[in-house]
Design a protein around this motif. Sequence first.
Motif, PDB file in Angstrom:
ATOM      1  N   ILE A  16       0.835  -1.203   0.000  1.00 30.40           N
ATOM      2  CA  ILE A  16       0.000   0.000   0.000  1.00 30.40           C
ATOM      3  C   ILE A  16       0.869   1.252   0.000  1.00 30.40           C
ATOM      4  O   ILE A  16       0.585   2.215  -0.724  1.00 30.40           O
ATOM      5  N   LEU A  17       1.944   1.251   0.772  1.00 25.90           N
ATOM      6  CA  LEU A  17       2.860   2.394   0.804  1.00 25.90           C
ATOM      7  C   LEU A  17       3.475   2.636  -0.574  1.00 25.90           C
ATOM      8  O   LEU A  17       3.527   3.782  -1.045  1.00 25.90           O
ATOM      9  N   GLU A  18       3.919   1.566  -1.233  1.00 24.21           N
ATOM     10  CA  GLU A  18       4.486   1.706  -2.579  1.00 24.21           C
ATOM     11  C   GLU A  18       3.461   2.307  -3.535  1.00 24.21           C
ATOM     12  O   GLU A  18       3.796   3.163  -4.354  1.00 24.21           O
ATOM     13  N   GLU A  19       2.219   1.862  -3.423  1.00 29.51           N
ATOM     14  CA  GLU A  19       1.171   2.410  -4.294  1.00 29.51           C
ATOM     15  C   GLU A  19       0.951   3.893  -4.020  1.00 29.51           C
ATOM     16  O   GLU A  19       0.891   4.706  -4.942  1.00 29.51           O
ATOM     17  N   GLU A  20       0.817   4.239  -2.750  1.00 32.24           N
ATOM     18  CA  GLU A  20       0.507   5.625  -2.405  1.00 32.24           C
ATOM     19  C   GLU A  20       1.658   6.583  -2.683  1.00 32.24           C
ATOM     20  O   GLU A  20       1.418   7.724  -3.084  1.00 32.24           O
ATOM     21  N   VAL A  21       2.884   6.137  -2.469  1.00 32.74           N
ATOM     22  CA  VAL A  21       4.040   7.024  -2.623  1.00 32.74           C
ATOM     23  C   VAL A  21       4.582   7.032  -4.047  1.00 32.74           C
ATOM     24  O   VAL A  21       5.006   8.080  -4.543  1.00 32.74           O
TER      25      VAL A  21
END
Length: 169
Positions: free
Chosen positions: A98-103
Motif C-alpha cells: 500500500i505504501l508503494e502504491e501511495e508514494v
Amino acid sequence: MIEELFGELETGDPGADERRRLANEVVAELVRHTVAEERYLYPTVRKVLPEGDRVADHEIHDHNEAERDMKSIEGLDPTTPDFEFTLTKLMGEMRQHILEEEVELFPRLRAAADPAELRELARKTQQVKRLAPTRPHPSAPSRPPASTLLEPALGLVDRIRDALSRRAT
C-alpha cells in the motif's frame, strides 16, 4: 478500513474467536482490494505508464504472495504461533504494498492519466468490490479475460460460504 482492522489485531487482546473474525474480515477486504486492482487499476497502469507492464507485474506478484498467506491463515488455528507469524507477515507485506502504491504508483498515474479516466477507474473499482470474492483463490487467474469471467461466480460462492459460516456460529 484495512489499516483499522490491522490495528485491532495488533492492539487488542481478543480471544481466539474474535481473532478469527478479525482475520476473516482482513482477508475479505484484501481480496476485494486485490480483485479491484487487478481488474481495473493494473490494466490502466499497463496502458498509461512507461514500463507499465513491469510495474503491474510487480504488483500482481505481491498480490499472489499475499493470497498464499491469506489462504494459509484460513486453515490455521488462531491460538497458534503459525497463525500469528503468517498474519504479521501478511500485514507487513500489505503495508509495504500500500505504501508503494501511495508514494510511487498513484502519483505517477495521476501525472500520466486523464483525470476523467481516473474518476471512472475509481468508480469501477468501488463497483467491483461489491461483487468480488471474499476469500483467497490463489490458483484462480489474476488477469482478464479469465479473471473477469470467474470472479463473479467466486464472489457468489464466497458470500454463500460466509453466510453459512455466520449462521453456524
